[in-house]
Design a protein around this motif. Sequence first.
Motif, mmCIF file in Angstrom:
data_model
loop_
_atom_site.group_PDB
_atom_site.id
_atom_site.type_symbol
_atom_site.label_atom_id
_atom_site.label_comp_id
_atom_site.label_asym_id
_atom_site.label_seq_id
_atom_site.Cartn_x
_atom_site.Cartn_y
_atom_site.Cartn_z
ATOM 1 N N ARG A 47 -7.818 -3.970 -4.806
ATOM 2 C CA ARG A 47 -7.412 -2.571 -4.958
ATOM 3 C C ARG A 47 -6.486 -2.376 -6.158
ATOM 4 N N ARG A 84 -6.896 -4.649 6.031
ATOM 5 C CA ARG A 84 -6.326 -3.869 4.916
ATOM 6 C C ARG A 84 -6.704 -2.398 5.026
ATOM 7 N N ASP A 85 -7.970 -2.123 5.308
ATOM 8 C CA ASP A 85 -8.426 -0.734 5.386
ATOM 9 C C ASP A 85 -7.806 -0.011 6.571
ATOM 10 N N GLN A 129 -4.317 0.751 5.514
ATOM 11 C CA GLN A 129 -4.299 1.823 4.519
ATOM 12 C C GLN A 129 -4.435 3.188 5.188
ATOM 13 N N THR A 153 -1.571 6.000 4.946
ATOM 14 C CA THR A 153 -1.904 7.337 4.417
ATOM 15 C C THR A 153 -1.458 8.419 5.384
ATOM 16 N N LEU A 197 0.387 3.924 -2.855
ATOM 17 C CA LEU A 197 -0.174 5.232 -2.535
ATOM 18 C C LEU A 197 0.827 6.369 -2.712
ATOM 19 N N LEU A 207 0.820 -1.211 0.000
ATOM 20 C CA LEU A 207 0.000 0.000 0.000
ATOM 21 C C LEU A 207 0.856 1.265 0.000
#
Length: 208
Positions: free
Chosen positions: A132, A192-193, A196, A200, A103, A99
Amino acid sequence: MRTDRDAGSPDYDRIVEDLTYKYDGVFSKESVAQAVADARAALEPVSKIPTYLPILTARYATQQLTAAAQAEGRITKQVPELLFVCVHNAGRSQIAAALAQHLSGGRVHVRSAGSAPIDEVNATAIAVLKERGIDLSEAYPKPLTNDVVRAADVVITMGCGDACPILPGKRYEDWDVADPAGQPLETVRDIRDDIQGRVTRLLRDLGI
């Protein structure tokens, strides 16, 4: 240490020759050969498919040589180095690294490692990243080494206790993230979320 097993092995001799050329002026052929032998020794016990072992050995030796060169100032870093560490390097750290790479759009360099790596990446972790648009199918668990810690600017640990060495000048964070091992798809999506969101925030904090 090279062993009789390594001598006369065309696959590994070719890896040494290729990496010696790649790191000409940075590492001697002897140092490269040692890195290849160490990479093979680290991966062979957990490698399920012997045919793939030379390819994985070449990748891992390259990562270790690059990390050592960065840590020693022989190669200049172009972007910040992030290291994600969990116990098995099969779920959380692989998700986080993938990720972060995705990202950031390549504005960071990412590594992942495990304090006790197993033989393959969690299949459900691969599946939730594929949702994703991130391909983790060629990822493999890698052992944690001092060189990758020394090369990192930021070290993120997830459930690996005191296995990661603490070195001065590094930024360390410990993320309390659930382990996806043995969890159903919906739970791994939530993991996962969660990761993430943390990635971020980290990238924003780094100005990326």
